[in-house]
Design an enzyme around this catalytic site. Sequence first.
Site, PDB file in Angstrom:
ATOM      1  N   ASN A  20       3.896 -14.626  16.607  1.00  0.00           N
ATOM      2  CA  ASN A  20       4.506 -14.025  17.785  1.00  0.00           C
ATOM      3  C   ASN A  20       5.767 -14.832  18.091  1.00  0.00           C
ATOM      4  O   ASN A  20       5.703 -15.918  18.655  1.00  0.00           O
ATOM      5  CB  ASN A  20       3.503 -14.097  18.942  1.00  0.00           C
ATOM      6  CG  ASN A  20       4.028 -13.467  20.217  1.00  0.00           C
ATOM      7  OD1 ASN A  20       5.188 -13.079  20.287  1.00  0.00           O
ATOM      8  ND2 ASN A  20       3.171 -13.372  21.215  1.00  0.00           N
ATOM      9  N   ARG A 105       3.833  -9.741  15.721  1.00  0.00           N
ATOM     10  CA  ARG A 105       3.976  -8.969  16.953  1.00  0.00           C
ATOM     11  C   ARG A 105       5.442  -8.573  17.065  1.00  0.00           C
ATOM     12  O   ARG A 105       6.325  -9.428  17.050  1.00  0.00           O
ATOM     13  CB  ARG A 105       3.590  -9.814  18.153  1.00  0.00           C
ATOM     14  CG  ARG A 105       3.840  -9.082  19.445  1.00  0.00           C
ATOM     15  CD  ARG A 105       3.693  -9.979  20.639  1.00  0.00           C
ATOM     16  NE  ARG A 105       3.908  -9.210  21.836  1.00  0.00           N
ATOM     17  CZ  ARG A 105       4.486  -9.696  22.935  1.00  0.00           C
ATOM     18  NH1 ARG A 105       4.882 -10.949  22.976  1.00  0.00           N
ATOM     19  NH2 ARG A 105       4.641  -8.937  23.992  1.00  0.00           N
ATOM     20  N   HIS A 194       2.830  -4.339  26.128  1.00  0.00           N
ATOM     21  CA  HIS A 194       1.452  -4.872  26.135  1.00  0.00           C
ATOM     22  C   HIS A 194       0.491  -3.904  25.459  1.00  0.00           C
ATOM     23  O   HIS A 194      -0.719  -3.947  25.712  1.00  0.00           O
ATOM     24  CB  HIS A 194       0.913  -5.094  27.571  1.00  0.00           C
ATOM     25  CG  HIS A 194       1.583  -6.187  28.340  1.00  0.00           C
ATOM     26  ND1 HIS A 194       1.751  -6.121  29.715  1.00  0.00           N
ATOM     27  CD2 HIS A 194       2.084  -7.374  27.949  1.00  0.00           C
ATOM     28  CE1 HIS A 194       2.351  -7.226  30.130  1.00  0.00           C
ATOM     29  NE2 HIS A 194       2.567  -8.006  29.080  1.00  0.00           N
ATOM     30  N   HIS A 222      -3.597  -5.132  33.000  1.00  0.00           N
ATOM     31  CA  HIS A 222      -3.273  -6.355  32.251  1.00  0.00           C
ATOM     32  C   HIS A 222      -2.425  -7.224  33.182  1.00  0.00           C
ATOM     33  O   HIS A 222      -1.236  -6.944  33.400  1.00  0.00           O
ATOM     34  CB  HIS A 222      -2.501  -5.994  30.973  1.00  0.00           C
ATOM     35  CG  HIS A 222      -2.029  -7.188  30.193  1.00  0.00           C
ATOM     36  ND1 HIS A 222      -2.556  -7.553  28.976  1.00  0.00           N
ATOM     37  CD2 HIS A 222      -1.079  -8.116  30.468  1.00  0.00           C
ATOM     38  CE1 HIS A 222      -1.958  -8.652  28.536  1.00  0.00           C
ATOM     39  NE2 HIS A 222      -1.049  -9.023  29.440  1.00  0.00           N
ATOM     40  N   GLY A 224      -1.116 -10.691  33.551  1.00  0.00           N
ATOM     41  CA  GLY A 224      -0.777 -12.043  33.109  1.00  0.00           C
ATOM     42  C   GLY A 224       0.464 -12.477  33.863  1.00  0.00           C
ATOM     43  O   GLY A 224       0.671 -12.028  35.002  1.00  0.00           O
ATOM     44  N   GLY A 226       3.429 -11.616  32.787  1.00  0.00           N
ATOM     45  CA  GLY A 226       3.883 -10.224  32.792  1.00  0.00           C
ATOM     46  C   GLY A 226       2.669  -9.375  33.119  1.00  0.00           C
ATOM     47  O   GLY A 226       1.545  -9.775  32.818  1.00  0.00           O
ATOM     48  N   ARG A 255       8.978 -11.059  37.665  1.00  0.00           N
ATOM     49  CA  ARG A 255       9.681  -9.766  37.673  1.00  0.00           C
ATOM     50  C   ARG A 255       9.300  -8.967  38.920  1.00  0.00           C
ATOM     51  O   ARG A 255       8.144  -8.988  39.340  1.00  0.00           O
ATOM     52  CB  ARG A 255       9.324  -8.941  36.436  1.00  0.00           C
ATOM     53  CG  ARG A 255       9.764  -9.547  35.128  1.00  0.00           C
ATOM     54  CD  ARG A 255       9.577  -8.536  33.987  1.00  0.00           C
ATOM     55  NE  ARG A 255       9.745  -9.178  32.700  1.00  0.00           N
ATOM     56  CZ  ARG A 255       8.755  -9.300  31.803  1.00  0.00           C
ATOM     57  NH1 ARG A 255       7.550  -8.821  32.044  1.00  0.00           N
ATOM     58  NH2 ARG A 255       8.994  -9.899  30.659  1.00  0.00           N
ATOM     59  N   ARG A 298      -3.168 -19.431  40.687  1.00  0.00           N
ATOM     60  CA  ARG A 298      -4.039 -20.517  41.191  1.00  0.00           C
ATOM     61  C   ARG A 298      -3.361 -21.231  42.350  1.00  0.00           C
ATOM     62  O   ARG A 298      -3.977 -21.514  43.376  1.00  0.00           O
ATOM     63  CB  ARG A 298      -4.319 -21.546  40.086  1.00  0.00           C
ATOM     64  CG  ARG A 298      -5.289 -21.083  39.063  1.00  0.00           C
ATOM     65  CD  ARG A 298      -5.224 -21.948  37.837  1.00  0.00           C
ATOM     66  NE  ARG A 298      -4.016 -21.643  37.069  1.00  0.00           N
ATOM     67  CZ  ARG A 298      -3.874 -21.879  35.775  1.00  0.00           C
ATOM     68  NH1 ARG A 298      -4.826 -22.461  35.106  1.00  0.00           N
ATOM     69  NH2 ARG A 298      -2.771 -21.556  35.137  1.00  0.00           N
ATOM     70  N   VAL A 345      -4.449 -13.622  35.020  1.00  0.00           N
ATOM     71  CA  VAL A 345      -4.851 -13.379  36.411  1.00  0.00           C
ATOM     72  C   VAL A 345      -6.089 -12.473  36.442  1.00  0.00           C
ATOM     73  O   VAL A 345      -7.067 -12.764  37.140  1.00  0.00           O
ATOM     74  CB  VAL A 345      -3.700 -12.736  37.218  1.00  0.00           C
ATOM     75  CG1 VAL A 345      -4.154 -12.388  38.628  1.00  0.00           C
ATOM     76  CG2 VAL A 345      -2.477 -13.644  37.231  1.00  0.00           C
ATOM     77  N   GLU A 398      -5.020 -10.427  21.891  1.00  0.00           N
ATOM     78  CA  GLU A 398      -3.961  -9.738  21.148  1.00  0.00           C
ATOM     79  C   GLU A 398      -3.875 -10.224  19.711  1.00  0.00           C
ATOM     80  O   GLU A 398      -3.591  -9.442  18.805  1.00  0.00           O
ATOM     81  CB  GLU A 398      -2.629  -9.920  21.880  1.00  0.00           C
ATOM     82  CG  GLU A 398      -2.611  -9.132  23.188  1.00  0.00           C
ATOM     83  CD  GLU A 398      -1.488  -9.518  24.133  1.00  0.00           C
ATOM     84  OE1 GLU A 398      -0.467  -8.839  24.117  1.00  0.00           O
ATOM     85  OE2 GLU A 398      -1.647 -10.497  24.887  1.00  0.00           O
TER      86      GLU A 398
HETATM   87  P1  AMP Z   1      -1.075 -14.869  30.695  1.00  0.00           P
HETATM   88  O1  AMP Z   1       0.349 -14.395  30.734  1.00  0.00           O
HETATM   89  O2  AMP Z   1      -2.062 -13.802  30.394  1.00  0.00           O
HETATM   90  O3  AMP Z   1      -1.270 -16.109  29.879  1.00  0.00           O
HETATM   91  O4  AMP Z   1      -1.423 -15.322  32.207  1.00  0.00           O
HETATM   92  C1  AMP Z   1      -0.821 -16.435  32.797  1.00  0.00           C
HETATM   93  C2  AMP Z   1      -1.079 -16.415  34.297  1.00  0.00           C
HETATM   94  O5  AMP Z   1      -2.493 -16.352  34.548  1.00  0.00           O
HETATM   95  C3  AMP Z   1      -0.643 -17.692  35.011  1.00  0.00           C
HETATM   96  O6  AMP Z   1       0.716 -17.612  35.380  1.00  0.00           O
HETATM   97  C4  AMP Z   1      -1.544 -17.693  36.234  1.00  0.00           C
HETATM   98  O7  AMP Z   1      -0.918 -16.983  37.286  1.00  0.00           O
HETATM   99  C5  AMP Z   1      -2.764 -16.922  35.812  1.00  0.00           C
HETATM  100  N1  AMP Z   1      -3.973 -17.744  35.681  1.00  0.00           N
HETATM  101  C6  AMP Z   1      -4.370 -18.486  34.632  1.00  0.00           C
HETATM  102  N2  AMP Z   1      -5.547 -19.119  34.901  1.00  0.00           N
HETATM  103  C7  AMP Z   1      -5.889 -18.751  36.161  1.00  0.00           C
HETATM  104  C8  AMP Z   1      -6.984 -19.049  37.021  1.00  0.00           C
HETATM  105  N3  AMP Z   1      -7.971 -19.847  36.640  1.00  0.00           N
HETATM  106  N4  AMP Z   1      -7.006 -18.472  38.250  1.00  0.00           N
HETATM  107  C9  AMP Z   1      -6.006 -17.656  38.637  1.00  0.00           C
HETATM  108  N5  AMP Z   1      -4.952 -17.334  37.874  1.00  0.00           N
HETATM  109  C10 AMP Z   1      -4.886 -17.871  36.653  1.00  0.00           C
END
Ligand code: AMP
Length: 412
Positions: A20, A105, A194, A222, A224, A226, A255, A298, A345, A398
């Site tokens: 990726n 990817r 995504h 989804h 995250g 993003g 965003r 968090r 998230v 993914e």
């Molecule tokens: P991703 O892009 O899927 O890796 O998600 C990253 C985001 O997940 C981070 O910026 C956090 O806002 C959120 N995140 C990760 N771990 C936690 C957690 N234990 N509790 C709440 N939010 C989390």
Amino acid sequence: MTTTEGAAAGTGPSRVLVLNSGSSSVKYQLLDMRDHSRLASGLVERIGEETSRLVHTPLTGGGGEPRERTGRIADHEAALKAAADELAADGLGLDSPELAAIGHRVVHGGLRFTEPTVITDEVLKEIERLVPVAPLHNPANITGIRTAQALRPDLPQVAVFDTAFHTTMPEYAARYAIDVETADAHRIRRYGFHGTSHAYVSRKTAELLGRAPQDVNVIVLHLGNGASASAVAGGRCVETSMGLTPLEGLVMGTRSGDIDPAVTFHLKRVAGMSADEIDVLLNKKSGLVGLCGDNDMREIRRRVDEGDERAALAFDIYVHRLKKYIGAYSAVLGRVDAVVFTAGVGENSAPVREAAIAGLEELGLVVDADLNAVRSGAPRLISPDYARVAVAVVPTDEELEIAGQTFALIDN
Ligand code: AMP
């Protein structure tokens, strides 16, 4: 759509390296598709800077300690070579006869790529033709592909597109209501992103419900850094929240998501901002970080619990947008069997899940507080037995999906 389940394990080479490549980073994972095990993973970040960093984690035999290397890694070629050296040190070098293929990817496949595709010169040219609609993403993906080809010219390389799963959207969902000639001349339409995650998670949700994908209607959230939502009817995507670019839709880490497009002219005319400045504002300085200074959920929850009003408002705006999409996609699907949360998230934040579903009983949606509080890496239901619509948490994967789609394509 090719699926990981389609990846029957033969007797030949069964390892797939998933790459990726971002603008300044390369993430990689080596998987064995015979048993879907992970052999190693790693990340090279800040490529081109003095502070480049490579973190490599061996995952065989119970795993090993992550190894870290710092210091300038000049470009993607050097990054991939450094990753290849780390893999070789674990006996997993790219010259291994066990390596069956490399799966890349690729963010934008336009309308041309509706399936994972073996990369030929013609395919690479097509991916290059899509650069104008994905100027931030496709160039890095192309560099990753070229570098990998130079390292192993004999090996099949497969492109798995973020947009592919969404190419089933009906025209009335994919087209913006703007002048058709202008839209077509510049390939302006809603593509969605995504897709690999939405495909994987919607299929896993059907599995969790014990039903065939073609029999269930699912809303996938989804969430995250993003974030995007999709409405999946019988295994096919019929609507998704990201559009021409990943800027549209939900409130994200940095965003804005949906915004009146007139805000952009206003910023240009009244605030004197350039197109590039507005791009940076909406993509990098908006969303949660723009609203409260933090994009990590968090940290935002910690501040909310301490009574911080800006964090509380950011949280409420985030959840309000989610609710609007759940309602809209319930209407789009007509019948909903499950609403499923995934990514950083979605998988980890019980307060986001609780708040997003609160008050939606009329749509058949209820969250059980005890089930929602459970921390687990497994797909699970968080709605009570009596609920008309299932609410679920399904961790996305993914890399496994890309490896599975890659292997299914070459293993025949
Ligand atoms: P991703 O892009 O899927 O890796 O998600 C990253 C985001 O997940 C981070 O910026 C956090 O806002 C959120 N995140 C990760 N771990 C936690 C957690 N234990 N509790 C709440 N939010 C989390």
